[in-house]
Design a protein around this motif. Structure first.
Motif, PDB file in Angstrom:
ATOM      1  N   THR A  88      31.202  -9.577  28.907  1.00 12.57           N
ATOM      2  CA  THR A  88      31.146 -10.917  29.448  1.00 12.57           C
ATOM      3  C   THR A  88      29.683 -11.291  29.700  1.00 12.57           C
ATOM      4  N   ALA A  89      29.408 -12.558  30.018  1.00  9.74           N
ATOM      5  CA  ALA A  89      28.021 -12.991  30.147  1.00  9.74           C
ATOM      6  C   ALA A  89      27.905 -14.142  31.134  1.00  9.74           C
ATOM      7  N   THR A  90      26.704 -14.262  31.711  1.00  9.03           N
ATOM      8  CA  THR A  90      26.419 -15.338  32.667  1.00  9.03           C
ATOM      9  C   THR A  90      24.953 -15.717  32.559  1.00  9.03           C
ATOM     10  N   SER A  91      24.627 -16.948  32.952  1.00 11.61           N
ATOM     11  CA  SER A  91      23.214 -17.307  33.014  1.00 11.61           C
ATOM     12  C   SER A  91      22.694 -17.271  34.457  1.00 11.61           C
ATOM     13  N   GLU A  92      23.511 -16.761  35.367  1.00 14.49           N
ATOM     14  CA  GLU A  92      23.097 -16.634  36.773  1.00 14.49           C
ATOM     15  C   GLU A  92      22.758 -15.177  37.063  1.00 14.49           C
ATOM     16  N   PRO A  93      21.494 -14.867  37.321  1.00 14.92           N
ATOM     17  CA  PRO A  93      21.144 -13.462  37.619  1.00 14.92           C
ATOM     18  C   PRO A  93      21.955 -12.896  38.784  1.00 14.92           C
ATOM     19  N   ALA A  94      22.176 -13.721  39.820  1.00 12.75           N
ATOM     20  CA  ALA A  94      22.887 -13.206  41.006  1.00 12.75           C
ATOM     21  C   ALA A  94      24.309 -12.794  40.644  1.00 12.75           C
ATOM     22  N   VAL A  95      24.932 -13.530  39.725  1.00  9.36           N
ATOM     23  CA  VAL A  95      26.309 -13.208  39.316  1.00  9.36           C
ATOM     24  C   VAL A  95      26.308 -11.906  38.506  1.00  9.36           C
ATOM     25  N   ALA A  96      25.343 -11.782  37.604  1.00 10.21           N
ATOM     26  CA  ALA A  96      25.278 -10.566  36.787  1.00 10.21           C
ATOM     27  C   ALA A  96      25.037  -9.332  37.659  1.00 10.21           C
ATOM     28  N   LEU A  97      24.173  -9.484  38.653  1.00 10.49           N
ATOM     29  CA  LEU A  97      23.755  -8.309  39.439  1.00 10.49           C
ATOM     30  C   LEU A  97      24.748  -7.943  40.543  1.00 10.49           C
ATOM     31  N   ALA A  98      25.616  -8.873  40.922  1.00  7.62           N
ATOM     32  CA  ALA A  98      26.536  -8.604  42.037  1.00  7.62           C
ATOM     33  C   ALA A  98      27.401  -7.376  41.752  1.00  7.62           C
TER      34      ALA A  98
END
Ligand SMILES: NC(=O)C1=CN([C@@H]2O[C@H](COP(=O)(O)OP(=O)(O)OC[C@H]3O[C@@H](n4cnc5c(N)ncnc54)[C@H](O)[C@@H]3O)[C@@H](O)[C@H]2O)C=CC1
Ligand SMILES: O=C(CO)COP(=O)(O)O
Length: 363
Positions: A88-98
Motif C-alpha cells: 500500500t502507499a501514502t503521500s503522508e509521511p506521518a501515515v507511513a511511519l505510524a
C-alpha cells in the motif's frame, strides 16, 4: 523472467523469526518504505513478496501513490510491471511511519538530512531504520547511516544498511539477486534478513556497516569512470582495469575508515562494482557513457532523470580520502570530469601518466 506471486511467497525462513531491536517476537512487522523511486519501489515489492511483514510506501507525488495503491503499478519507474497487491502507499509521511517497526529509506543521499528532519517527529521509538542509499553527504562526508543516527539520535543497533548488486529493474522483474544486510547488532541484521528474504532475493548478514556503505558509494564513482571509458570507445581491458583498480582504491579508503576488507571482496564491494560497471541499466555508468561519447556535462545532466549518486558523492568521497591521506586516482579523475571541466581525454592522460607503482601499496 517474471515469476508469479504464488511462486515467491513461500521463500521465507521460519528459523529467523526473532524480533529485531525492541520488537515483539509474536508480532508481524510493519515496514515503511520512504521513497517510491526505482529502488524504493523494487525493495518494497521484495518485502511484500517475502510475505512476513505489512509494507507501506511513502512517495511525494499523489498520482504515483494512487497508482501503487489502486493499480499495483509504479507507472513512472516500472510501467506495466505488476507489484504485489498487498503493497500500500501514502503521500503522508506521518501515515507511513505510524506504528512502523522497520523504516527503510530510499531517497537521494543529498536530500536525506532534510527529509529526516521532517519525518523525525513521526518516527516511532524503537524502530530500526534501514538505508538503501549509496552516497556520502556533501560537506560533512558522512555515510548515510551516520546521517540517520545523527539526525534521529539513534544508537547503532537501530541503524542498518542493505547493499549489494541490486539493479532495481531486475529485482522489480523478480530476477534472482543477492544482497548484504549490515548492522553492528547482528540480531537486528538477522531480523531484517528474515523480512526481505524471498524466493528471488537472498540477503546475507554482515556486521560491517562501514564496509557495506563505502562499497556501495564508491562503486558509483567507478561506474562513472567505466561509463566514460565505454563512451570513448574502449573495450574490456579498460573496463576490467578500472573495475580492479577501482576496487583497490575502495579497499584503501574503507580499511582506513575501519572496514573489514573481506566486505569489499563480497557482494557490497566487488559484487556491486561488477554489476554496476557491467550494466547498461546503471544510471551512473550511463551518465559516464554519455559524457565519454562527447556530450557536455550540462547535456548529460539534462538527460538524466533518475539519481546518479556518484556525480555528487565523488566530491565527498575524495574529500574523505584526502582527510585520511588515501590515494584515490580514479575518484580524483571523476571529480575532475564532473566538477572541474576536465575532459575525458585529459582524465585518461592524467591516469595513465601517473608514476609506476607496485600493484599493492598503501593498504
Ligand atoms: N535504482 C537502483 O538500482 C538502486 C538504487 N540505490 C540507491 O537508492 C537510492 C535511491 O535511488 P533510486 O530509488 O534509484 O532513485 P530514483 O531517482 O529512482 O528515485 C528517487 C526518489 O526520491 C524522490 N526524491 C527526489 N528528491 C527528493 C527529495 N528532495 N526529497 C524526497 N524525495 C525525493 C524522487 O521523487 C524519487 O521518488 C540512491 O542512493 C541509489 O544509489 C541502491 C541500489 C539500487
Ligand atoms: O546501485 C545500483 C546497483 O546495485 C544501481 O546503480 P545505479 O545507481 O548506477 O543505477
Amino acid at each position: 523472467m517474471t515469476m508469479g506471486h504464488a511462486a515467491q511467497a513461500g521463500g521465507h525462513d521460519h528459523d529467523a523469526g526473532a524480533a529485531g531491536h525492541g520488537g515483539d517476537p509474536g508480532r508481524r512487522s510493519r515496514v515503511a518504505v520512504m521513497g517510491s523511486g526505482s529502488w524504493g519501489t523494487a525493495f518494497a515489492n521484495v518485502v511484500a513478496d517475502a510475505g512476513t511483514a505489512d509494507v507501506v510506501m511513502w512517495g511525494r507525488r499523489p498520482e504515483v501513490v494512487e497508482s501503487i495503491r489502486v493499480r499495483h503499478e509504479n507507472p513512472d519507474y516500472f510501467p506495466g510491471l505488476a507489484l504485489n497487491p498487498a503493497l500500500t502507499a501514502t503521500s503522508e509521511p506521518a501515515v507511513a511511519l505510524a506504528g512502523a517497526d522497520v523504516i527503510v529509506i530510499a531517497v537521494p543521499s543529498q536530500s536525506l538530512r532534510a527529509n529526516l528532519a521532517q519525518w523525525k517527529p513521526h518516527v516511532p521509538p524503537g524502530a530500526v531504520v534501514v538505508s538503501l542509499m549509496k552516497g556520502i553527504e556533501l560537506g560533512t562526508c558522512l555515510r548515510m547511516s551516520e546521517v540517520i543516527a545523527e539526525v534521529l539520535e539513534l544508537p547503532p543497533e537501530q541503524v542498518a544498511v542493505v547493499s549489494g548488486p541490486n539493479l532495481a529493474r531486475e529485482i522489480a522483474e523478480r530476477q534472482p539477486a543477492t544482497a548484504v544486510v549490515a548492522c553492528t547488532h547482528e540480531p537486528t541484521a538477522v531480523h531484517l534478513q528474515h523480512i526481505c528474504k524471498s524466493a528471488y532475493f537472498r540477503p546475507y548478514t554482515n556486521t560491517d556497516v562501514i564496509g557495506a556503505e563505502l562499497g556501495g558509494a564508491v562503486k558509483n564513482v567507478i561506474a562513472l569512470a567505466v561509463g566514460v571509458a565505454v563512451g570513448m570507445g574502449f573495450g574490456d581491458n579498460a573496463k576490467a582495469s578500472l573495475i580492479t583498480r577501482g576496487l583497490a582504491e575502495t579497499v584503501r579508503l574503507a580499511v582506513s575508515l575501519g572496514a573489514d576488507e573481506h566486505t569489499l571482496a563480497g557482494l557490497a564491494g566487488m559484487g556491486d562494482l561488477v554489476a554496476t560497471c557491467s550494466s547498461p541499466l546503471s544510471r551512473n555508468r550511463t551518465f559516464g557513457e554519455r559524457l565519454g561519447s562527447g556530450m557536455t556535462l550540462d547535456e548529460v545532466i539534462a538527460e538524466t532523470r533518475q539519481t546518479a549518486e556518484g556525480v555528487k558523492s565523488s566530491e565527498s568521497i575524495l574529500a574523505l580520502a584526502q582527510r585520511h591521506g588515501v590515494d584515490m586516482p580514479i575518484t580524483a579523475a571523476v571529480v575532475g570530469m564532473m566538477h572541474h571541466d576536465l575532459s575525458p581525454a585529459e582524465a585518461l592522460l592524467a591516469f595513465m601518466s601517473r608514476t609506476a607503482k607496485p600493484e599493492r601499496y598503501g593498504v
